[in-house]
Design a protein around this motif. Structure first.
Motif, mmCIF file in Angstrom:
data_model
loop_
_atom_site.group_PDB
_atom_site.id
_atom_site.type_symbol
_atom_site.label_atom_id
_atom_site.label_comp_id
_atom_site.label_asym_id
_atom_site.label_seq_id
_atom_site.Cartn_x
_atom_site.Cartn_y
_atom_site.Cartn_z
ATOM 1 N N UNK A 1 0.885 -1.301 0.092
ATOM 2 C CA UNK A 1 -0.041 0.027 0.240
ATOM 3 C C UNK A 1 1.088 1.121 -0.066
ATOM 4 N N UNK A 2 0.870 1.956 -1.176
ATOM 5 C CA UNK A 2 1.885 3.167 -1.133
ATOM 6 C C UNK A 2 0.591 4.377 -1.088
ATOM 7 N N UNK B 1 -6.696 -6.784 3.609
ATOM 8 C CA UNK B 1 -8.129 -6.383 4.123
ATOM 9 C C UNK B 1 -8.349 -5.473 2.833
ATOM 10 N N UNK B 2 -9.567 -5.151 2.729
ATOM 11 C CA UNK B 2 -10.351 -4.350 1.564
ATOM 12 C C UNK B 2 -9.999 -2.963 2.263
ATOM 13 N N UNK B 3 -10.205 -2.701 3.235
ATOM 14 C CA UNK B 3 -10.630 -1.147 3.802
ATOM 15 C C UNK B 3 -9.119 -0.990 4.729
ATOM 16 N N UNK B 4 -8.437 0.254 4.282
ATOM 17 C CA UNK B 4 -7.412 0.656 4.981
ATOM 18 C C UNK B 4 -8.071 1.930 5.379
ATOM 19 N N UNK C 1 -9.662 8.785 6.937
ATOM 20 C CA UNK C 1 -10.308 8.721 5.663
ATOM 21 C C UNK C 1 -10.227 7.130 5.162
ATOM 22 N N UNK C 2 -11.198 6.439 4.571
ATOM 23 C CA UNK C 2 -11.285 4.921 4.095
ATOM 24 C C UNK C 2 -10.741 5.009 2.787
ATOM 25 N N UNK C 3 -9.739 4.097 2.564
ATOM 26 C CA UNK C 3 -9.312 3.552 1.174
ATOM 27 C C UNK C 3 -10.092 2.157 1.066
ATOM 28 N N UNK D 1 -7.426 7.884 -6.384
ATOM 29 C CA UNK D 1 -6.956 6.576 -6.536
ATOM 30 C C UNK D 1 -6.567 6.051 -7.919
ATOM 31 N N UNK D 2 -5.741 5.094 -8.072
ATOM 32 C CA UNK D 2 -5.506 4.667 -9.230
ATOM 33 C C UNK D 2 -4.995 3.213 -9.096
#
Length: 127
Positions: A9-10, A54-57, A102-104, A126-127
């Protein structure tokens, strides 16, 4: 010989000032928050190394020079110095700050890159 793909995760800083970045996620022991990573202008910081599990960070970033911040409505514990904090309850009573992240949504991918820009007052690209 081909190198294995890097799965991380960058967070990339597309602003003109350095950013301090904190990360939150659900770990085996429950909620965990960590910080701080520094991403200079036009640079990226790897805030979670390895396959995303996990899906959410959850992220918080602060521009200490220009005064801006990227935050949200998910509250986790932080502090000014380098930290790893377990749990989200009673941040202030435990001597920490209560910070809105904030949720990613990584869409269950093993690798994700997030771009923070100066226009992101309401949410990051995001990309």
């Amino acid at each position: 010989m081909a190198q294995p793909a890097q799965a991380d995760l960058r967070v990339c800083n597309q602003t003109r000032n350095p950013l301090n970045i904190a990360l939150g996620y659900r770990a085996e022991r429950g909620w965990q928050s960590e910080g701080w990573w520094l991403a200079g202008p036009d640079d990226c910081a790897i805030v979670f190394q390895g396959d995303l599990n996990a899906r959410f960070y959850y992220l918080f970033a602060a521009d200490d020079v220009g005064g801006g911040a990227w935050g949200g409505g998910v509250y986790l514990c932080t502090r000014d110095e380098t930290f790893t904090i377990f749990g989200v309850e009673d941040c202030l009573a435990r001597g920490y700050e209560r910070t809105g992240f904030f949720e990613v949504d990584t869409q269950n991918r093993s690798d994700w890159t997030l771009q923070l820009t100066e226009q992101d007052s309401t949410g990051p690209e995001t990309q």
